[in-house]
Enzyme design. Structure first.
Site, PDB file in Angstrom:
ATOM      1  N   GLU A  49       0.842  -1.198   0.000  1.00 42.33           N
ATOM      2  CA  GLU A  49       0.000   0.000   0.000  1.00 42.33           C
ATOM      3  C   GLU A  49       0.882   1.256   0.000  1.00 42.33           C
ATOM      4  OE1 GLU A  49      -3.692  -2.017   2.523  1.00 42.33           O
ATOM      5  OE2 GLU A  49      -2.385  -0.569   3.506  1.00 42.33           O
TER       6      GLU A  49
ATOM      7  N   HIS B  98      -7.898   1.565   1.730  1.00 45.19           N
ATOM      8  CA  HIS B  98      -7.676   1.390   3.181  1.00 45.19           C
ATOM      9  C   HIS B  98      -8.374   2.512   3.965  1.00 45.19           C
ATOM     10  CE1 HIS B  98      -4.693  -0.649   6.141  1.00 45.19           C
ATOM     11  NE2 HIS B  98      -5.770  -0.238   6.781  1.00 45.19           N
TER      12      HIS B  98
END
Length: 320
Positions: free
Chosen positions: A263, A287
């Site tokens: 990420e 997220h």
């Protein structure tokens, strides 16, 4: 006390306060760490507060003898070598439960968005499909009613329980699966042997050596054809290439992910292919489950209270 605040931008967006933190010592704030030298950023630190920046044994050794505290501004503590912290007498705390309601609502939103294709139908209407339809209603796909369907929850902690509560309110049957590597608990069903019973599988367990790549080829093959897979926990629980292959084969009904292994992801991530034939059956969000205003405010407050307790010689949310 020198407090080093690492990668805080996601939690405070560069403007929201960490109430009372300034009263506990001098603050060196590094909102985005990126590829910076963490050891240099943390030089002279008595306490480190971190979200994603990894705190290794080597780093803690390098910061001795001053470093005595690491506060994780999250629930998961896999970014800290906790055993090394114990060996070096460095306290470690986390923030459990602050985002349970927020992550649960996103989990259910992913399930409903995938199954009802809310965005797809709205886009079709804006494109003129309803205006030109000979009927008063149209459907882009078969739409399920979730009452009476089964959701398997892998990880019945605070978030898993919150998801179970909402799913129950929708009339769903809840199966709680035993987590690999975790102690046996009453009422848990074995995972692989019961995946075929679930219309939805939702992951809420921690990332550990026993759960890494939990969702692999064997896991996906054991799922009911057409079932949904949801992950709002940790990206490392899922073998993303195996998921893409299962989508190619038409086995999965849909996938909703709020987390990925890396990420931010690489641009060529296999599940971000908008031209894949299954692209409309995949939702990937950045997220954001933990990121409601209310949850992030709780997180910042709890981080400060944890450090304040440590300074007073009290144990609060300690994991070391």
């Amino acid at each position: 006390m020198k407090i080093v605040l690492l990668d805080a931008f996601t939690a405070d967006q560069g403007r929201s306060p960490w109430p009372g933190l300034q009263n506990l010592g001098s603050i060196a704030n590094h909102p985005r760490v990126g590829t910076g030298d963490i050891a240099l950023l943390c030089e002279g630190a008595d306490a480190i507060i971190t979200n994603k920046a990894v705190i290794t044994r080597e780093l803690m050794q390098q910061l001795q003898p001053k470093l005595r505290y690491v506060g994780v501004s999250a629930t998961g503590t896999n970014i800290v070598d906790v055993q090394a912290a114990r060996d070096l007498s460095v306290a470690v705390s986390n923030v459990p439960g602050y985002s349970s309601a927020s992550v649960a609502q996103l989990t259910i939103a992913l399930m409903l968005s995938l199954s009802l294709d809310v965005a797809g139908h709205a886009s079709a209407v804006k494109g003129g499909a309803w205006a030109s339809c000979p009927d008063f209603s149209f459907f882009l796909r078969p739409l399920p009613e979730w009452s009476g369907k089964t959701i398997m929850i892998v990880g019945l902690g605070a978030i898993g329980q919150a998801v179970a509560s909402v799913a129950t309110a929708l009339g769903m049957q809840v199966l709680a699966a035993a987590i690999p590597g975790a102690p046996d608990k009453p009422g848990r069903v074995t995972l692989l042997d019961n995946l075929h019973r679930a219309d939805v599988v939702s992951l809420h367990c921690p990332l550990t050596p026993a759960t890494e790549r939990l969702v692999n080829r064997a896991f996906l093959n054991a799922m009911k054809p057409g079932a949904l897979l949801l992950n709002t926990s940790r990206g490392g629980l899922v073998d993303e290439v195996a998921v893409a292959n299962a989508l190619d084969e038409g086995h999965l009904g849909g996938v909703g992910l709020d987390v990925l292994t890396a990420e931010p992801p690489a641009p060529n991530h296999p599940l971000l292919n908008s031209h894949a034939p299954w692209a409309q059956r995949v939702i990937v969000t950045p997220h954001l489950g933990w990121g409601t205003e209310e949850a992030r405010a709780r997180l910042r407050q709890e981080v400060v209270l944890n450090l304040e307790a440590f300074i007073k010689g009290e144990r609060r949310n300690r994991v070391d």
